[in-house]
Design an enzyme around this catalytic site. Structure first.
Site, PDB file in Angstrom:
ATOM      1  N   ARG A  52       0.851  -1.199   0.000  1.00 15.44           N
ATOM      2  CA  ARG A  52       0.000   0.000   0.000  1.00 15.44           C
ATOM      3  C   ARG A  52       0.883   1.244   0.000  1.00 15.44           C
ATOM      4  O   ARG A  52       2.109   1.145   0.055  1.00 15.44           O
ATOM      5  CB  ARG A  52      -0.992  -0.016   1.170  1.00 15.44           C
ATOM      6  CG  ARG A  52      -0.551  -0.594   2.468  1.00 15.44           C
ATOM      7  CD  ARG A  52       0.488   0.206   3.188  1.00 15.44           C
ATOM      8  NE  ARG A  52       0.068   1.576   3.405  1.00 15.44           N
ATOM      9  CZ  ARG A  52       0.871   2.566   3.716  1.00 15.44           C
ATOM     10  NH1 ARG A  52       2.175   2.338   3.874  1.00 15.44           N
ATOM     11  NH2 ARG A  52       0.434   3.797   3.897  1.00 15.44           N
ATOM     12  N   GLY A  53       0.238   2.419  -0.048  1.00 17.78           N
ATOM     13  CA  GLY A  53       0.988   3.675  -0.155  1.00 17.78           C
ATOM     14  C   GLY A  53       1.111   4.016  -1.639  1.00 17.78           C
ATOM     15  O   GLY A  53       1.582   3.180  -2.428  1.00 17.78           O
ATOM     16  N   ALA A  54       0.686   5.233  -2.002  1.00 16.52           N
ATOM     17  CA  ALA A  54       0.553   5.571  -3.430  1.00 16.52           C
ATOM     18  C   ALA A  54       1.828   5.331  -4.256  1.00 16.52           C
ATOM     19  O   ALA A  54       1.777   4.648  -5.280  1.00 16.52           O
ATOM     20  CB  ALA A  54       0.066   7.006  -3.554  1.00 16.52           C
ATOM     21  N   ARG A  95      -6.850   0.032  -6.912  1.00 16.85           N
ATOM     22  CA  ARG A  95      -7.014   1.125  -5.947  1.00 16.85           C
ATOM     23  C   ARG A  95      -7.225   2.391  -6.772  1.00 16.85           C
ATOM     24  O   ARG A  95      -6.283   2.937  -7.353  1.00 16.85           O
ATOM     25  CB  ARG A  95      -5.787   1.242  -5.029  1.00 16.85           C
ATOM     26  CG  ARG A  95      -5.599  -0.016  -4.216  1.00 16.85           C
ATOM     27  CD  ARG A  95      -5.312   0.120  -2.755  1.00 16.85           C
ATOM     28  NE  ARG A  95      -6.038   1.006  -1.926  1.00 16.85           N
ATOM     29  CZ  ARG A  95      -5.502   1.574  -0.841  1.00 16.85           C
ATOM     30  NH1 ARG A  95      -4.249   1.352  -0.515  1.00 16.85           N
ATOM     31  NH2 ARG A  95      -6.227   2.359  -0.070  1.00 16.85           N
ATOM     32  N   GLN A 200      -2.254   2.119  10.003  1.00 13.91           N
ATOM     33  CA  GLN A 200      -0.955   2.288   9.343  1.00 13.91           C
ATOM     34  C   GLN A 200      -0.006   3.138  10.192  1.00 13.91           C
ATOM     35  O   GLN A 200       1.207   2.981  10.122  1.00 13.91           O
ATOM     36  CB  GLN A 200      -1.121   2.964   7.974  1.00 13.91           C
ATOM     37  CG  GLN A 200      -1.812   2.115   6.928  1.00 13.91           C
ATOM     38  CD  GLN A 200      -3.313   2.382   6.885  1.00 13.91           C
ATOM     39  OE1 GLN A 200      -3.925   2.656   7.921  1.00 13.91           O
ATOM     40  NE2 GLN A 200      -3.905   2.294   5.719  1.00 13.91           N
ATOM     41  N   ASP A 241      -2.028  10.976  -1.995  1.00 15.18           N
ATOM     42  CA  ASP A 241      -2.301   9.966  -3.024  1.00 15.18           C
ATOM     43  C   ASP A 241      -2.609  10.595  -4.368  1.00 15.18           C
ATOM     44  O   ASP A 241      -2.489   9.951  -5.403  1.00 15.18           O
ATOM     45  CB  ASP A 241      -3.465   9.075  -2.577  1.00 15.18           C
ATOM     46  CG  ASP A 241      -3.050   8.244  -1.378  1.00 15.18           C
ATOM     47  OD1 ASP A 241      -3.001   8.808  -0.269  1.00 15.18           O
ATOM     48  OD2 ASP A 241      -2.724   7.065  -1.567  1.00 15.18           O
ATOM     49  N   ASN A 251      -5.719  12.395   0.435  1.00 12.94           N
ATOM     50  CA  ASN A 251      -4.843  11.564   1.278  1.00 12.94           C
ATOM     51  C   ASN A 251      -5.719  10.716   2.194  1.00 12.94           C
ATOM     52  O   ASN A 251      -6.960  10.842   2.204  1.00 12.94           O
ATOM     53  CB  ASN A 251      -3.874  12.450   2.072  1.00 12.94           C
ATOM     54  CG  ASN A 251      -2.755  11.645   2.715  1.00 12.94           C
ATOM     55  OD1 ASN A 251      -2.153  10.783   2.080  1.00 12.94           O
ATOM     56  ND2 ASN A 251      -2.503  11.871   3.994  1.00 12.94           N
ATOM     57  N   LYS A 252      -5.084   9.880   2.963  1.00 12.94           N
ATOM     58  CA  LYS A 252      -5.772   8.944   3.872  1.00 12.94           C
ATOM     59  C   LYS A 252      -6.873   9.638   4.661  1.00 12.94           C
ATOM     60  O   LYS A 252      -6.686  10.755   5.158  1.00 12.94           O
ATOM     61  CB  LYS A 252      -4.725   8.339   4.806  1.00 12.94           C
ATOM     62  CG  LYS A 252      -5.204   7.410   5.886  1.00 12.94           C
ATOM     63  CD  LYS A 252      -6.075   6.278   5.422  1.00 12.94           C
ATOM     64  CE  LYS A 252      -5.515   5.470   4.287  1.00 12.94           C
ATOM     65  NZ  LYS A 252      -6.515   4.542   3.676  1.00 12.94           N
TER      66      LYS A 252
HETATM   67  O1  MRU Z   1      -4.601   3.369   2.129  1.00  9.75           O
HETATM   68  P1  MRU Z   1      -3.130   3.516   2.170  1.00  9.75           P
HETATM   69  O2  MRU Z   1      -2.473   2.900   3.339  1.00  9.75           O
HETATM   70  O3  MRU Z   1      -2.500   3.094   0.845  1.00  9.75           O
HETATM   71  O4  MRU Z   1      -2.980   5.093   2.278  1.00  9.75           O
HETATM   72  C1  MRU Z   1      -1.741   5.662   2.257  1.00  9.75           C
HETATM   73  C2  MRU Z   1      -1.772   7.118   2.394  1.00  9.75           C
HETATM   74  O5  MRU Z   1      -2.784   7.757   2.450  1.00  9.75           O
HETATM   75  C3  MRU Z   1      -0.475   7.771   2.358  1.00  9.75           C
HETATM   76  O6  MRU Z   1      -0.476   8.943   3.095  1.00  9.75           O
HETATM   77  C4  MRU Z   1      -0.198   8.095   0.905  1.00  9.75           C
HETATM   78  O7  MRU Z   1      -0.303   6.969   0.082  1.00  9.75           O
HETATM   79  C5  MRU Z   1       1.095   8.715   0.749  1.00  9.75           C
HETATM   80  S1  MRU Z   1       2.341   7.498   0.788  1.00  9.75           S
HETATM   81  C6  MRU Z   1       3.833   8.160   0.633  1.00  9.75           C
END
Ligand code: MRU
Length: 348
Positions: A52-54, A95, A200, A241, A251-252
């Site tokens: 996970r993470g963009a 995603r 996370q 993201d 973002n999250k």
């Molecule tokens: O749902 P996730 O865990 O993929 O969400 C991640 C986030 O929102 C992060 O802040 C984002 O991807 C930036 S990662 C460098």
């Protein structure tokens, strides 16, 4: 305190035709890799958020298309490319909110037009995926260097979710800013929101900062505003993201209330992200907010706490409007207010 040196985490790697990525659902108790040999396995690792993470899902999606190319045998190039197109379309839907995944998969798909034969297809795609991995890692270090200039000695930085090594090709985005400031000798401590529903922050951000010897404390998501009001937080730094040309930051889920609290309390609110997170064409009203399984909200660690006859809402992301953002730290420099105008000047 200066962070003590540890081997840096290698979130993703390609080993003898197998894609390996740290399985973040097993952390912090176990540091193990999920091994992916097919594009379907890549899609399922992304959907289940083992990966996970963009920026990281961008890199993993890029190698996912390489795996798809490796499975194409026989037929002509046109047929092979139409099969790759289908895999690319499936990958980008795993995603839908983050833009890095689409950006990386489309870039690798485009590289397929350079192949002269079906046999050379996967090598051509692999070269592009390797390049994306290298560039994204370099971008993370540049973000760190630009962002470190915004951090002062003894700052307490609040961050949300995990925008660290475990969300990128390595080093991080928001956490790259912290790491780089620490490497410059600044004493920085971090407050990590736990980040319900999948934790996370308390699982991943706390794990990787503690591993690096950077002081970190975990808070309930709902404690952020109170701590900002008490003056405990000097700066907020979060990842993203998708960042639009208007400066809207996706973002999250839970980022928007932190940004609102920061504005009210006068705490600078920074977003750190590579240029691959920019989306200069989409309007905020068109951003698809991923809605995840209700069970993630109704249960914690697989144990259900809500009554059986109750449902849940589970939007995975929110959109912070530009007026709440102090600046955006990219690998090309810091974008300051007015964001829309300066994004256009720098990247338009
Ligand atoms: O749902 P996730 O865990 O993929 O969400 C991640 C986030 O929102 C992060 O802040 C984002 O991807 C930036 S990662 C460098």
């Amino acid at each position: 305190m200066t962070g003590k040196k540890r081997d840096s985490l290698e979130p993703v790697r390609w080993k003898n035709g197998v894609l390996e990525a740290i399985d973040t659902t097993r952390l912090p108790s176990r540091l193990v890799y999920v091994r992916m040999r097919t594009v379907d396995q890549v899609c399922s690792a992304i959907r289940s958020m083992k990966v996970r993470g963009a920026p990281l899902i961008g890199v993993v999606g890029a190698y996912g298309l390489v795996l798809a190319a490796m499975s194409v045998r026989g037929g002509d190039l046109e047929h092979a490319r139409s099969r790759l197109r289908k895999s690319a379309d499936t990958l980008v839907l795993t995603r839908p909110t983050g833009v890095n995944l689409r950006w990386a998969v489309e870039r690798v798909f485009k590289a397929s037009s350079r192949a002269r034969s079906v046999k050379s297809l996967s090598d051509e795609l692999r070269r592009e995926a390797d390049m994306i991995l290298r560039e994204e890692l370099e971008a993370a270090h540049k973000i760190g260097r630009f962002g470190a200039a915004l951090i002062e000695d003894e700052d307490t930085v609040l961050t949300h979710c995990n925008a660290g090594s475990l969300a990128t090709a390595g080093y991080g985005t928001a956490l790259a800013v912290v790491r780089s400031a620490v490497e410059e000798g600044k004493r920085v401590s971090v407050i990590a929101t736990e980040t319900r529903p999948l934790l996370q922050g308390s699982r991943l951000t706390a794990f990787e900062l503690a591993r690096d010897g950077i002081p970190v404390r975990v808070i309930c998501d709902s404690a952020a505003a109170q701590l900002m009001a008490q003056g405990v937080v000097d700066k907020v730094v979060v990842g993203a993201d998708r960042i639009l040309g208007t400066g809207h930051v996706t973002n999250k889920i839970g980022t928007l209330p932190i940004a609102l609290g920061a504005k009210f309390c006068g705490v600078p609110f920074y977003v750190a992200a590579p240029v691959s997170t920019l989306d200069l064409v989409t309007d905020a009203s068109q951003v698809v907010i991923e809605e995840r399984d209700q069970q993630e909200v109704l249960s914690v660690g697989g144990k259900r706490f809500s009554p059986r006859n109750v449902g849940a809402l589970n939007p995975a992301f929110d959109i912070t409007p530009p007026e709440l953002v102090t600046g955006i730290v990219t690998d090309s420099g810091v974008v300051r207010q007015p964001l829309a105008e300066n994004i256009q000047k720098m990247f338009g």
